[in-house]
Design a protein around this motif. Structure first.
Motif, PDB file in Angstrom:
ATOM      1  N   LEU A 110       0.925  -1.175  -0.033  1.00  0.00           N
ATOM      2  CA  LEU A 110      -0.018  -0.019  -0.108  1.00  0.00           C
ATOM      3  C   LEU A 110       0.874   1.270  -0.087  1.00  0.00           C
ATOM      4  N   LEU A 111       1.596   1.534   1.066  1.00  0.00           N
ATOM      5  CA  LEU A 111       2.314   2.686   1.136  1.00  0.00           C
ATOM      6  C   LEU A 111       3.527   2.886   0.267  1.00  0.00           C
ATOM      7  N   LEU A 112       4.411   2.084  -0.097  1.00  0.00           N
ATOM      8  CA  LEU A 112       5.240   2.158  -0.697  1.00  0.00           C
ATOM      9  C   LEU A 112       5.032   2.294  -2.418  1.00  0.00           C
ATOM     10  N   PRO A 113       4.095   1.416  -2.838  1.00  0.00           N
ATOM     11  CA  PRO A 113       3.637   1.622  -4.242  1.00  0.00           C
ATOM     12  C   PRO A 113       2.762   2.929  -4.159  1.00  0.00           C
ATOM     13  N   SER A 114       2.016   3.318  -3.458  1.00  0.00           N
ATOM     14  CA  SER A 114       1.401   4.540  -3.784  1.00  0.00           C
ATOM     15  C   SER A 114       2.165   5.865  -3.605  1.00  0.00           C
ATOM     16  N   MET A 115       3.437   5.714  -2.812  1.00  0.00           N
ATOM     17  CA  MET A 115       4.204   6.835  -2.709  1.00  0.00           C
ATOM     18  C   MET A 115       5.145   6.804  -3.969  1.00  0.00           C
ATOM     19  N   THR A 116       5.455   5.590  -4.569  1.00  0.00           N
ATOM     20  CA  THR A 116       6.165   5.500  -5.975  1.00  0.00           C
ATOM     21  C   THR A 116       5.399   6.065  -6.904  1.00  0.00           C
ATOM     22  N   VAL A 117       4.146   5.772  -7.059  1.00  0.00           N
ATOM     23  CA  VAL A 117       3.188   6.240  -8.200  1.00  0.00           C
ATOM     24  C   VAL A 117       3.073   7.582  -8.109  1.00  0.00           C
ATOM     25  N   LEU A 118       2.923   8.273  -6.990  1.00  0.00           N
ATOM     26  CA  LEU A 118       2.577   9.704  -6.702  1.00  0.00           C
ATOM     27  C   LEU A 118       4.144  10.660  -7.079  1.00  0.00           C
ATOM     28  N   LEU A 119       5.289   9.932  -6.508  1.00  0.00           N
ATOM     29  CA  LEU A 119       6.454  10.378  -7.155  1.00  0.00           C
ATOM     30  C   LEU A 119       6.603  10.441  -8.619  1.00  0.00           C
ATOM     31  N   TYR A 120       6.163   9.199  -9.430  1.00  0.00           N
ATOM     32  CA  TYR A 120       6.303   9.228 -10.658  1.00  0.00           C
ATOM     33  C   TYR A 120       5.466  10.312 -11.401  1.00  0.00           C
ATOM     34  N   TRP A 121       4.352  10.361 -11.132  1.00  0.00           N
ATOM     35  CA  TRP A 121       3.394  11.170 -11.750  1.00  0.00           C
ATOM     36  C   TRP A 121       3.312  12.660 -11.532  1.00  0.00           C
TER      37      TRP A 121
END
Length: 165
Positions: free
Chosen positions: A98-109
């Motif tokens: 949950l946390l690591l993937p969502s932060m990675t997606v937010l960072l990417y986008w």
């Protein structure tokens, strides 16, 4: 690995020690804005925006520390009644899926927007405002990085703790 976790914890502690003063500064600036407006009839868009910038900085950069000290939002309806082992499992799942993937997606986008903002040195949101929206937008990747690092630190500690038990 624990040395990395300790270094991340120290980083978020130091960031929190700096940004916590923004809470007091925000109150004082807002007080001056109100006095200026209602007592002296003076208004400053830049001063008003400075409160927004401080608020954003406080919460975005303080989020890693909040995660470190376990004061983030959590639904404790079932979690509080679980055994330590099951809590650890839920925490590991939450960090990994949950946390690591969502932060990675937010960072990417968010990165293209931040990059473009820096490229043009994006100016104020309002006429007479602070000419540094690019700095405000830079809080997004900083937030993501601090949260990702703190999540990794906590994950390392959870896995080490699980290996010991």
């Amino acid at each position: 690995m624990l040395a990395f976790a300790d270094a991340v914890d120290r980083l978020n502690q130091r960031v929190a020690n700096v940004v916590r003063w923004l809470a007091l500064t925000m109150v004082l600036v807002q007080f001056c804005i109100v006095i200026g407006r209602y007592v002296f009839g003076y208004n400053s868009i830049a001063a008003q925006e400075s409160v927004l910038y401080m608020h954003a900085t406080l919460f975005m950069l303080g989020a890693g520390y909040t995660l470190l000290v376990d004061k983030h939002v959590r639904v404790d309806v079932f979690y509080a009644k679980l055994t330590e082992r099951n809590r650890r499992r839920i925490d590991i799942f939450g960090h990994l899926f949950l946390l690591l993937p969502s932060m990675t997606v937010l960072l990417y986008w968010s990165w293209p927007s931040v990059r473009n903002s820096w490229k043009i040195l994006e100016g104020p949101m309002s006429v007479g405002g602070i000419e540094a929206v690019f700095l405000l937008k830079s809080l997004i990747p900083a937030f993501c990085c601090l949260i990702i690092l703190q999540s990794l630190s906590l994950l390392i500690r959870l896995l080490v703790q699980g290996a010991k038990s």
